[in-house]
Design an enzyme around this catalytic site. Structure first.
Site, PDB file in Angstrom:
ATOM      1  N   HIS A 265       0.820  -1.211   0.000  1.00  0.00           N
ATOM      2  CA  HIS A 265       0.000   0.000   0.000  1.00  0.00           C
ATOM      3  C   HIS A 265       0.855   1.263   0.000  1.00  0.00           C
ATOM      4  O   HIS A 265       0.431   2.295  -0.512  1.00  0.00           O
ATOM      5  CB  HIS A 265      -0.969  -0.013   1.187  1.00  0.00           C
ATOM      6  CG  HIS A 265      -2.053  -1.052   1.048  1.00  0.00           C
ATOM      7  ND1 HIS A 265      -2.760  -1.571   2.118  1.00  0.00           N
ATOM      8  CD2 HIS A 265      -2.543  -1.690  -0.055  1.00  0.00           C
ATOM      9  CE1 HIS A 265      -3.641  -2.459   1.679  1.00  0.00           C
ATOM     10  NE2 HIS A 265      -3.518  -2.556   0.368  1.00  0.00           N
TER      11      HIS A 265
ATOM     12  N   HIS B  44      -8.417  -7.549  -7.660  1.00  0.00           N
ATOM     13  CA  HIS B  44      -8.757  -8.348  -6.467  1.00  0.00           C
ATOM     14  C   HIS B  44      -8.918  -7.355  -5.318  1.00  0.00           C
ATOM     15  O   HIS B  44      -7.990  -7.124  -4.547  1.00  0.00           O
ATOM     16  CB  HIS B  44      -7.648  -9.354  -6.151  1.00  0.00           C
ATOM     17  CG  HIS B  44      -7.413 -10.354  -7.244  1.00  0.00           C
ATOM     18  ND1 HIS B  44      -6.790 -10.028  -8.420  1.00  0.00           N
ATOM     19  CD2 HIS B  44      -7.723 -11.671  -7.329  1.00  0.00           C
ATOM     20  CE1 HIS B  44      -6.728 -11.108  -9.195  1.00  0.00           C
ATOM     21  NE2 HIS B  44      -7.285 -12.114  -8.554  1.00  0.00           N
TER      22      HIS B  44
ATOM     23  N   SER C 220      -7.032  -1.544  -0.546  1.00  0.00           N
ATOM     24  CA  SER C 220      -6.642  -0.837  -1.772  1.00  0.00           C
ATOM     25  C   SER C 220      -7.775   0.009  -2.386  1.00  0.00           C
ATOM     26  O   SER C 220      -7.507   1.150  -2.805  1.00  0.00           O
ATOM     27  CB  SER C 220      -6.058  -1.815  -2.793  1.00  0.00           C
ATOM     28  OG  SER C 220      -6.902  -2.922  -2.998  1.00  0.00           O
TER      29      SER C 220
ATOM     30  N   GLU D 179     -14.231  -8.112  -7.312  1.00  0.00           N
ATOM     31  CA  GLU D 179     -14.129  -8.919  -6.093  1.00  0.00           C
ATOM     32  C   GLU D 179     -15.092 -10.093  -6.224  1.00  0.00           C
ATOM     33  O   GLU D 179     -16.269  -9.908  -6.516  1.00  0.00           O
ATOM     34  CB  GLU D 179     -14.443  -8.077  -4.852  1.00  0.00           C
ATOM     35  CG  GLU D 179     -14.556  -8.856  -3.560  1.00  0.00           C
ATOM     36  CD  GLU D 179     -13.330  -9.724  -3.233  1.00  0.00           C
ATOM     37  OE1 GLU D 179     -12.200  -9.230  -3.322  1.00  0.00           O
ATOM     38  OE2 GLU D 179     -13.520 -10.917  -2.896  1.00  0.00           O
TER      39      GLU D 179
ATOM     40  N   GLY E 104     -11.428 -10.997 -11.660  1.00  0.00           N
ATOM     41  CA  GLY E 104     -10.635  -9.840 -12.073  1.00  0.00           C
ATOM     42  C   GLY E 104      -9.612 -10.152 -13.149  1.00  0.00           C
ATOM     43  O   GLY E 104      -9.339  -9.310 -14.009  1.00  0.00           O
TER      44      GLY E 104
ATOM     45  N   ASP F 272      -3.664  -8.161  -7.194  1.00  0.00           N
ATOM     46  CA  ASP F 272      -3.311  -8.550  -5.831  1.00  0.00           C
ATOM     47  C   ASP F 272      -4.103  -9.789  -5.404  1.00  0.00           C
ATOM     48  O   ASP F 272      -4.939  -9.729  -4.504  1.00  0.00           O
ATOM     49  CB  ASP F 272      -3.622  -7.350  -4.909  1.00  0.00           C
ATOM     50  CG  ASP F 272      -3.256  -7.607  -3.463  1.00  0.00           C
ATOM     51  OD1 ASP F 272      -2.418  -8.484  -3.203  1.00  0.00           O
ATOM     52  OD2 ASP F 272      -3.831  -6.922  -2.593  1.00  0.00           O
TER      53      ASP F 272
HETATM   54  N1  SAM Z   1      -6.293  -5.701  -2.873  1.00  0.00           N
HETATM   55  C1  SAM Z   1      -6.840  -5.807  -1.525  1.00  0.00           C
HETATM   56  C2  SAM Z   1      -6.152  -4.771  -0.652  1.00  0.00           C
HETATM   57  O1  SAM Z   1      -4.982  -4.463  -0.917  1.00  0.00           O
HETATM   58  O2  SAM Z   1      -6.784  -4.259   0.265  1.00  0.00           O
HETATM   59  C3  SAM Z   1      -6.638  -7.169  -0.954  1.00  0.00           C
HETATM   60  C4  SAM Z   1      -7.052  -8.283  -1.855  1.00  0.00           C
HETATM   61  S1  SAM Z   1      -6.930  -9.889  -1.164  1.00  0.00           S
HETATM   62  C5  SAM Z   1      -5.221 -10.204  -1.153  1.00  0.00           C
HETATM   63  C6  SAM Z   1      -7.495 -10.853  -2.537  1.00  0.00           C
HETATM   64  C7  SAM Z   1      -8.995 -10.720  -2.781  1.00  0.00           C
HETATM   65  O3  SAM Z   1      -9.289 -11.269  -4.064  1.00  0.00           O
HETATM   66  C8  SAM Z   1      -9.858 -11.469  -1.787  1.00  0.00           C
HETATM   67  O4  SAM Z   1     -10.800 -10.585  -1.238  1.00  0.00           O
HETATM   68  C9  SAM Z   1     -10.552 -12.553  -2.625  1.00  0.00           C
HETATM   69  O5  SAM Z   1     -11.874 -12.815  -2.207  1.00  0.00           O
HETATM   70  C10 SAM Z   1     -10.532 -11.931  -4.001  1.00  0.00           C
HETATM   71  N2  SAM Z   1     -10.525 -12.857  -5.130  1.00  0.00           N
HETATM   72  C11 SAM Z   1     -10.043 -14.123  -5.195  1.00  0.00           C
HETATM   73  N3  SAM Z   1     -10.089 -14.586  -6.459  1.00  0.00           N
HETATM   74  C12 SAM Z   1     -10.584 -13.573  -7.215  1.00  0.00           C
HETATM   75  C13 SAM Z   1     -10.828 -13.403  -8.605  1.00  0.00           C
HETATM   76  N4  SAM Z   1     -10.566 -14.392  -9.476  1.00  0.00           N
HETATM   77  N5  SAM Z   1     -11.324 -12.219  -9.056  1.00  0.00           N
HETATM   78  C14 SAM Z   1     -11.594 -11.226  -8.172  1.00  0.00           C
HETATM   79  N6  SAM Z   1     -11.382 -11.321  -6.848  1.00  0.00           N
HETATM   80  C15 SAM Z   1     -10.871 -12.468  -6.372  1.00  0.00           C
END
Ligand code: SAM
Length: 293
Positions: free
Chosen positions: A19, A42, A107, A125, A151, A171
């Site tokens: 971040h 993500h 994020s 998400e 995503g 991410d």
């Molecule tokens: N980017 C966020 C942040 O920095 O605050 C954290 C993201 S976290 C590491 C990954 C997220 O991706 C989770 O909430 C999960 O549910 C979601 N996720 C998993 N597979 C996904 C996909 N194929 N497409 C979109 N979201 C996905």
């Protein structure tokens, strides 16, 4: 399989690292008087309470260690701390009644703070509960479109952006072995469609015994190297070690950037030794591979 919940890791060392670079990149794009598109493949829930009592309290080994840096704080961390509502002066004892904020911006919430009226955001998400939370956090913000979709698949539909400027954050949670192939493929396609974009990709550094360590593709040093080899554009790889390299489990994390702001390198060089000292691996616990012409 969607068992990962970022709420358990909010404010962790990996979040601080990722971040603080995200904040820098968004501020860099704001430096030009032209709108840009922020894409978060993500996104997570948007905001996270830091006092759930049920989580892994990853923040204690992350943002909870940044207090008390005072005027010594490198500007990368100062900007990040101030954006999170945690000015980096004054002692911090790790308790929530100190200067630590009671909720932590993920994020999309960071982007919401930094996007201007003319900028746009698109957040993907998949988890139903986190998507609902994201809608609660950003659903009323007309700058953002929120997508309950994959995503990595959806990214290409947004590129190239009409405004011709974009920052893409990728991410994933790396729960699924297939992501180790799907991510480089999606990034390669995105770079082909929109080579001028700024791309920021987070990846874990995993030693033996970690659930994901067998999922690495290739034997050339892991995902960071694979991402660096995707094409010959301006790019960099930066890694922060929170434990000795190769330790069992998660021993750190990395960021691969395409078209990083050229001003990022000195900022990283100032911040990385401080981050490494505070977050675990000792002052030399970092690595920067800068390939920008
Ligand atoms: N980017 C966020 C942040 O920095 O605050 C954290 C993201 S976290 C590491 C990954 C997220 O991706 C989770 O909430 C999960 O549910 C979601 N996720 C998993 N597979 C996904 C996909 N194929 N497409 C979109 N979201 C996905």
């Amino acid at each position: 399989m969607l068992s990962y919940r970022h709420g358990f890791h909010a404010g962790s060392a990996a979040d601080v690292f990722k971040h603080s670079v995200l904040v820098f990149c968004l501020e860099y794009l704001r430096g030009k008087d032209k709108p840009f598109l922020y894409i978060d493949t993500h996104a997570g829930a948007g905001w996270y309470p830091l006092d759930t009592g049920t989580g892994s309290r990853g923040w204690e080994r992350g943002i909870g260690r940044l207090g008390g840096l005072g005027p010594e704080a490198p500007s990368l961390l100062r900007r990040y701390g101030s954006l999170c509502g945690m000015p980096l002066d004054g002692p911090l004892d790790g308790s929530l009644d100190g200067s630590l904020p009671c909720r932590y911006p993920g994020s999309p919430a960071i982007a919401a703070k930094l996007l201007r009226a003319g900028d746009r955001g698109a957040c993907f998400e998949l988890h139903p509960a986190d998507f609902a939370a994201l809608e609660g956090a950003l659903g009323g913000d007309r700058r953002f479109s929120l997508r309950h979709e994959d995503g990595l698949t959806g990214l290409k539909s947004l590129l190239p952006p009409l405004c011709r400027r974009a920052l893409v954050l990728i991410d994933p949670a790396y729960e699924d072995a297939a992501e180790y192939q799907a991510l480089p493929a999606a990034l390669e396609e995105a770079l082909r469609r929109f080579p001028a974009g700024v791309y920021l990709v987070w990846y874990p550094l995993l030693g033996p015994g970690a659930p994901g360590s067998r999922r690495r593709t290739g034997d050339d040093g892991g995902l960071g190297e694979i991402l660096m080899a995707l094409n010959g554009g301006n790019r960099c790889r930066v890694e922060l070690h929170t434990a000795p390299v190769g330790s069992p489990g998660l021993y750190g994390s990395g960021l691969a950037l395409y078209n990083p702001p050229w001003t990022l390198k000195p900022e990283l060089e100032a911040a990385l030794p401080v981050l490494a000292r505070l977050l675990g691996g000792g002052e030399t616990g970092w690595d920067l591979d800068w390939r920008v012409q």
